[in-house]
Design a protein around this motif. Sequence first.
Motif: not given
Length: 810
Positions: A386-394
């Motif tokens: 999944g996207q995990q921290d990538s979504l968090r930063f976005f």
Amino acid sequence: MRASRAPSQKSRAIERAKGAAIPTPPWSVSLKEKNIITNTSRDMICELVANLDVPVASVQETIRTVANGLGVLVEGEISSRSVQRVVKEAEVAADIQMVEEIACAGGITFSSDGTTHKNISYQSHHITYSTPNGKGVTRFAGIGHEVNHTSDTQLEGWKELINRMCTVYDACMAASGQEKTMNPLELVAKVKGFLTDHAEDQKKLVRLFIEWKEACEREVRGRRAISVLPPNDVATLLWQVMDGAVGGAGGPEGWDALPAEVRKSRTEDALRQLHIQLGKERFASLSDEEKDAVDFFVWAGCCMHKELNAVKGGNARMQAWWGVNGMEGPILLMNRDNVAAVASLVGDPDLASLAASRTVKVSQRGAVKALSLAGAVFRHKDDKKGQQDSLRFFLEANLGYFCPWPDTSNIRYQSNCDAACEWLVHREMYITYLELVMDKKETRTHTNIEHNVYDAFHCDKTTQEMICLAIWGQCISHPYLCNVRSSGDNILDLGPLHSRLVSHVKNLLANPDLVLSPEATFSSATLDGTPFERPEVIYVVQSLVQDKTHFPHIRPLFAAYLEGALETVERFSAEFAPGGAIAKSTGEQRKMARMNTTNDVNEGALGTLRVAMRRAPQMSLAHFNARTRYKRNRTGTYIKKFLNARARKYLRKKARVDDASGIERKRRDKQAKYDRELVLRNRMKDQKKKERQELAAAKMAAIVPRLTREEVVKLRVPEIDVQIRWHRRFDAQVPAAKDLKGKKRGDKVEILMDAVGRFLSGEVRSNAADGTAMVSGLELGVEYGDGSDREMHSGVPLANLNEESGDEDA
């Protein structure tokens, strides 16, 4: 003058400096006394392992590290084996502590829950009671390994637990010079309630427990009755009991021929039946009020499970609404295998149509499925997917803060309703993010699961289902669970709350504008009149309701959701119904039968076990129970306050005996033995089934079919049934035997003649060689007289053509 004193001052300063430079002997601490670990050291070890999670192998080094930092010299060594035994002493002490506290309580309640870990069943146990000042206390009684998850096995687990605790308590009191005992029967008689989830096996467990509890109470009552009878009466009763036991063995000669262990067991059983019989007689003499007080027992279901099932019930009714009203539902969310299967048959219209029909049946759609897929994309339970921290930063870059996606991937409580709220509020942002995810890739494409989530975000029907989930979460779920948490710690006092819940759902069903209208406020929309947990969700919902072009079905969908949820709530809160045991109970009875409002303690204990087993795969179940009970039950305080030197000596002795008994090996052997016996039973059942089928097939093969009406009308009803059964083997249109019940002779004749017609026309034909038949090119299984089907030699049974398979998105 001053100059004359300078040399002496200098010499004194030098002496002081020398004295300061010489190290003083450090303070020393001995871990052992006469080569026995001291009680202080034992307490420290338990605190380190149980409360601070220090690994067993690191205890000695931890003690030395801290001591060196404090300038303390540690004398003595403690091996890892000794540490393990010291921790085992904590579990023995926890048993003693629990029985001691139960003896002082007016009533207790049990709660339990089960799970599997690495294909092995485990059952968590907790005991709750009220202290004299009215405070509720819940003690962890340990997690047991059970060979299966049946209700009978769970009851046996409780019996073993209670017997073990009472045995340990009696032995400790005897060793410490105290004249205290606890009869397991008396402990069981104190149980006033049981808290579980709403599964059928748990309800059966409660029924079995009630039967056992009543038998224990009658036996205790009978023992007390016989203790006050005149000696002559007691002698007469014992003579009658033994005379019956001897007679059951075939007389004195047969009794003497029995092994000593068998004679002892039969004598104990006879005495037990005598006590129960006397107890029943004494119980029958009580008034109705006294009987009700003695047998008072209540069951309650976890409130978290009530809310969970309400959401499931509402969602099921909401999804069915589309089909009931003849409308296509939300966008279909096919997994990649089904997508590939349909795509591969595009050149063949007939096969493509058949494949499409099948994928529709096995694939899922709707808000809950979309949220599950979104959870797998945005916050997968496996942090490598999944996207995990990538979504968090976005989100941090666009919102200024991180708003994590609810944990739908782990199926957490309330996660679907919370995720629906997040879906509605930040819908456009998640669409933008999914486009960003696609454009970052070299292929500039979505994976199948990302494509499904992206399409679901653009599906208006899916959004309308999201609205229903979000409204329920804001108006019902959050207020309900806040009230459950804040209304005290006794579920038996929550009857009024569940009455208000039912009434409020009915009010929303009768007047959806209480939440859908632009003028609606939280005071009339939420269960308890408190502000919405996320007001912005309701603002978005009220805005979308006005868009009749894109979202025309919100009101009827919401009504369907409420109907399903209301039906489920009423069914899952039946224990609070007027006239029930809880409603008729007094305040004092509810206090004695105190139970937590949720089953979180058992759910949490099982979760802790799974995490502990992952961190320390070699940890024994006994060690886990010991350290967890020591921490949660505050057993360390009990040991220091109530156990004397002789009692602590017993703890050491009992821990050594348990450690040498090979409990863990016996536990594993018990599971292996059960598995072997289960396989043997299953194979015997299969063999008997096969023999019955072969016998039935032989009988069918010997039947001569009657193929003319003249022959058929001469047959008796049983003979007509046999002829119908003969055709049923290979003609799927022939009704099964269960469907023929109640039909008249004339109806059966017509059914038989229709089958004869299909047989003679060649539409179906028998295949006597292997007991199958051909119907339109498909091989069918044979149904025999016992209603069973023989396994196919080849081909696909008709019954399996419409089976749905699981839809697992990658």
